[in-house]
Design a protein around this motif. Structure first.
Motif, PDB file in Angstrom:
ATOM      1  N   GLU A  82      16.746  74.729  23.170  1.00 25.00           N
ATOM      2  CA  GLU A  82      15.433  74.550  22.835  1.00 25.00           C
ATOM      3  C   GLU A  82      15.441  74.134  21.314  1.00 25.00           C
ATOM      4  N   THR A  83      15.066  73.125  20.797  1.00 24.04           N
ATOM      5  CA  THR A  83      15.178  72.491  19.303  1.00 24.04           C
ATOM      6  C   THR A  83      14.008  73.146  18.502  1.00 24.04           C
ATOM      7  N   ARG A  84      12.794  73.338  19.040  1.00 27.81           N
ATOM      8  CA  ARG A  84      11.701  73.685  18.502  1.00 27.81           C
ATOM      9  C   ARG A  84      11.593  75.200  18.159  1.00 27.81           C
ATOM     10  N   SER A  85      11.403  75.633  16.776  1.00 19.96           N
ATOM     11  CA  SER A  85      11.348  76.985  16.637  1.00 19.96           C
ATOM     12  C   SER A  85      10.378  77.675  17.464  1.00 19.96           C
ATOM     13  N   SER A  86      10.737  79.152  17.513  1.00 19.52           N
ATOM     14  CA  SER A  86       9.776  79.955  18.169  1.00 19.52           C
ATOM     15  C   SER A  86       8.437  79.888  17.492  1.00 19.52           C
ATOM     16  N   GLU A  87       8.544  80.035  16.152  1.00 22.15           N
ATOM     17  CA  GLU A  87       7.343  79.915  15.187  1.00 22.15           C
ATOM     18  C   GLU A  87       6.316  78.745  15.331  1.00 22.15           C
ATOM     19  N   LEU A  88       6.911  77.477  15.545  1.00 24.97           N
ATOM     20  CA  LEU A  88       6.236  76.780  15.725  1.00 24.97           C
ATOM     21  C   LEU A  88       5.542  76.400  17.274  1.00 24.97           C
ATOM     22  N   ARG A  89       6.373  77.193  18.180  1.00 22.84           N
ATOM     23  CA  ARG A  89       5.840  77.051  19.612  1.00 22.84           C
ATOM     24  C   ARG A  89       4.756  77.988  19.884  1.00 22.84           C
ATOM     25  N   SER A  90       4.636  78.843  19.017  1.00 21.32           N
ATOM     26  CA  SER A  90       3.616  79.977  18.914  1.00 21.32           C
ATOM     27  C   SER A  90       2.180  79.707  18.385  1.00 21.32           C
ATOM     28  N   VAL A  91       2.433  78.491  17.567  1.00 19.84           N
ATOM     29  CA  VAL A  91       1.207  77.996  16.737  1.00 19.84           C
ATOM     30  C   VAL A  91       0.485  77.233  17.571  1.00 19.84           C
ATOM     31  N   VAL A  92      -0.892  77.268  17.708  1.00 19.51           N
ATOM     32  CA  VAL A  92      -1.813  76.449  18.483  1.00 19.51           C
ATOM     33  C   VAL A  92      -2.446  75.435  17.634  1.00 19.51           C
ATOM     34  N   SER A  93      -2.084  74.236  17.373  1.00 21.68           N
ATOM     35  CA  SER A  93      -2.543  73.274  16.440  1.00 21.68           C
ATOM     36  C   SER A  93      -4.062  72.940  16.786  1.00 21.68           C
ATOM     37  N   ALA A  94      -4.942  72.821  15.834  1.00 23.82           N
ATOM     38  CA  ALA A  94      -6.225  72.290  15.862  1.00 23.82           C
ATOM     39  C   ALA A  94      -5.966  70.598  16.078  1.00 23.82           C
ATOM     40  N   PRO A  95      -6.881  70.002  16.873  1.00 25.44           N
ATOM     41  CA  PRO A  95      -6.804  68.664  16.689  1.00 25.44           C
ATOM     42  C   PRO A  95      -6.932  68.043  15.492  1.00 25.44           C
ATOM     43  N   ARG A  96      -5.929  66.967  14.911  1.00 27.62           N
ATOM     44  CA  ARG A  96      -5.996  66.612  13.608  1.00 27.62           C
ATOM     45  C   ARG A  96      -5.686  65.074  13.726  1.00 27.62           C
ATOM     46  N   ARG A  97      -6.072  64.392  12.580  1.00 26.64           N
ATOM     47  CA  ARG A  97      -6.003  62.994  12.572  1.00 26.64           C
ATOM     48  C   ARG A  97      -4.748  62.424  12.377  1.00 26.64           C
ATOM     49  N   THR A  98      -4.064  61.444  12.994  1.00 27.83           N
ATOM     50  CA  THR A  98      -2.891  60.982  12.682  1.00 27.83           C
ATOM     51  C   THR A  98      -2.834  60.463  11.312  1.00 27.83           C
ATOM     52  N   PRO A  99      -1.796  61.030  10.569  1.00 25.79           N
ATOM     53  CA  PRO A  99      -1.447  60.564   9.217  1.00 25.79           C
ATOM     54  C   PRO A  99      -1.643  59.137   8.972  1.00 25.79           C
ATOM     55  N   ARG A 100      -2.216  58.775   7.789  1.00 25.47           N
ATOM     56  CA  ARG A 100      -2.255  57.305   7.493  1.00 25.47           C
ATOM     57  C   ARG A 100      -0.812  56.564   7.451  1.00 25.47           C
ATOM     58  N   LYS A 101       0.089  57.376   6.717  1.00 25.40           N
ATOM     59  CA  LYS A 101       1.614  56.749   6.893  1.00 25.40           C
ATOM     60  C   LYS A 101       1.962  56.427   8.368  1.00 25.40           C
ATOM     61  N   VAL A 102       1.712  57.472   9.185  1.00 24.46           N
ATOM     62  CA  VAL A 102       2.256  57.286  10.598  1.00 24.46           C
ATOM     63  C   VAL A 102       1.798  56.049  11.219  1.00 24.46           C
ATOM     64  N   THR A 103       0.250  56.016  11.065  1.00 23.81           N
ATOM     65  CA  THR A 103      -0.281  54.882  11.616  1.00 23.81           C
ATOM     66  C   THR A 103       0.301  53.650  11.072  1.00 23.81           C
ATOM     67  N   SER A 104       0.513  53.578   9.763  1.00 23.17           N
ATOM     68  CA  SER A 104       1.016  52.432   9.198  1.00 23.17           C
ATOM     69  C   SER A 104       2.458  51.895   9.885  1.00 23.17           C
ATOM     70  N   TYR A 105       3.252  53.072  10.107  1.00 23.73           N
ATOM     71  CA  TYR A 105       4.664  52.556  10.714  1.00 23.73           C
ATOM     72  C   TYR A 105       4.254  52.469  12.287  1.00 23.73           C
ATOM     73  N   VAL A 106       3.565  52.828  12.872  1.00 26.09           N
ATOM     74  CA  VAL A 106       3.005  52.605  14.225  1.00 26.09           C
ATOM     75  C   VAL A 106       2.664  51.067  14.479  1.00 26.09           C
ATOM     76  N   VAL A 107       1.775  50.797  13.656  1.00 23.54           N
ATOM     77  CA  VAL A 107       1.601  49.240  13.381  1.00 23.54           C
ATOM     78  C   VAL A 107       2.822  48.378  13.356  1.00 23.54           C
ATOM     79  N   ILE A 108       3.606  48.901  12.394  1.00 27.35           N
ATOM     80  CA  ILE A 108       4.746  48.003  12.192  1.00 27.35           C
ATOM     81  C   ILE A 108       5.543  47.858  13.269  1.00 27.35           C
ATOM     82  N   GLY A 109       5.723  49.223  13.997  1.00 30.73           N
ATOM     83  CA  GLY A 109       6.579  49.281  15.300  1.00 30.73           C
ATOM     84  C   GLY A 109       6.102  48.160  16.404  1.00 30.73           C
TER      85      GLY A 109
END
Length: 277
Positions: A82-109
């Motif tokens: 497992e490559t995901r750390s146990s700390e991150l696996r124990s975190v329950v992330s609340a829904p968040r918007r996709t970062p604008r940078k990532v959106t731009s990269y997805v559009v490029i792709g």
């Protein structure tokens, strides 16, 4: 069977997520390039293996592929931690918007994947109509494309990333693909065709892992796999609409039209990427 196979294709983004988990931000482009090289080698070896297996009957290649998939799954269970750390696996992330940078990269792709999918779908028709290519010669072209793509992603990504950075490589790569597509659509001689294909493969080979590295580096640690999955979903959608759009352009406008229109989409991707520089 196709639905199950399509769902299991999500393992690509999982593999990318695992690679980016264990690599530092500076190493991610190189590691993703090696991952791309592995996929490229698989696309080269796979058809040859399937052709040999078909000598035993039309059903045999599917059994061979299934056995290989089971072996791959077993190897992952035994060898892949497992490559995901146990700390991150124990975190329950609340829904968040996709970062604008990532959106731009997805559009490029997405803009980059549509014309390449159209190229893959129509090249056999183009080659047959303009260069009298047979099925065998077309298969040889795709074999050489796969080999060159693997070499580019395996050998060039690391030094080029150190010199130019991932974002500039996306701009350079998509510019090369655009020029190559324009040259492909206008080519009437074999030498011009070869030059166009080299430009396209070189550009796509350096742009694809660089873009994935940008997505991974722009995402929060607990959402990296999610962002890579969004990128892969956009690319998959592009591979759905790219072939019919290219086919319509081929039939309705002209045999070089899919590549001219594809070049326009690549230039649009360059414009979007340039705004991030």
């Amino acid at each position: 069977g196709r639905l199950i196979d399509g769902a299991s294709g999500a393992s690509i983004s999982v593999a990318q997520g695992a690679v980016t988990d264990i690599a530092t931000p500076q190493q991610r482009a190189r590691m993703l390039g090696l991952l791309g090289m592995a996929f490229g080698v698989g696309f080269v070896v796979g058809p040859a293996l399937g052709g040999l297996a078909s000598l035993g009957g039309p059903h045999v290649p599917f059994y061979v592929a299934g056995v290989l998939a089971l072996i791959n799954a077993g190897a992952a269970v035994i060898r892949l931690p497992e490559t995901r750390s146990s700390e991150l696996r124990s975190v329950v992330s609340a829904p968040r918007r996709t970062p604008r940078k990532v959106t731009s990269y997805v559009v490029i792709g997405f803009l980059a994947a549509v014309p390449f999918a159209g190229f893959e779908a129509t090249f056999s028709l183009f080659g047959g109509r303009r260069f009298n290519f047979t099925e065998g010669s077309t298969a040889l072209v795709f074999l050489l494309v796969g080999v060159l793509m693997s070499v580019v992603q395996g050998a060039l990504i690391s030094p080029l990333t150190k010199r130019f950075g991932s974002l500039r490589l996306v701009v350079i790569g998509q510019s090369l693909v655009a020029v190559g597509m324009l040259a492909l659509g206008a080519s009437t001689m074999l030498a011009a065709l070869c030059l166009a294909l080299v430009l396209m493969v070189l550009g796509a080979g350096i742009a694809a892992p660089s873009l994935t590295a940008l997505v991974a580096n722009s995402a929060d640690d607990d959402r990296r796999g999610e962002m890579l999955g969004i990128q892969q979903s956009a690319s998959a959608f592009a591979r759905v609409i790219g072939p019919p759009l290219a086919g319509l352009a081929f039939d309705g406008i002209g045999i070089g039209a899919p590549y001219t229109l594809g070049a326009m989409l690549c230039f649009a991707a360059v414009v979007v990427a340039s705004k991030r520089l």
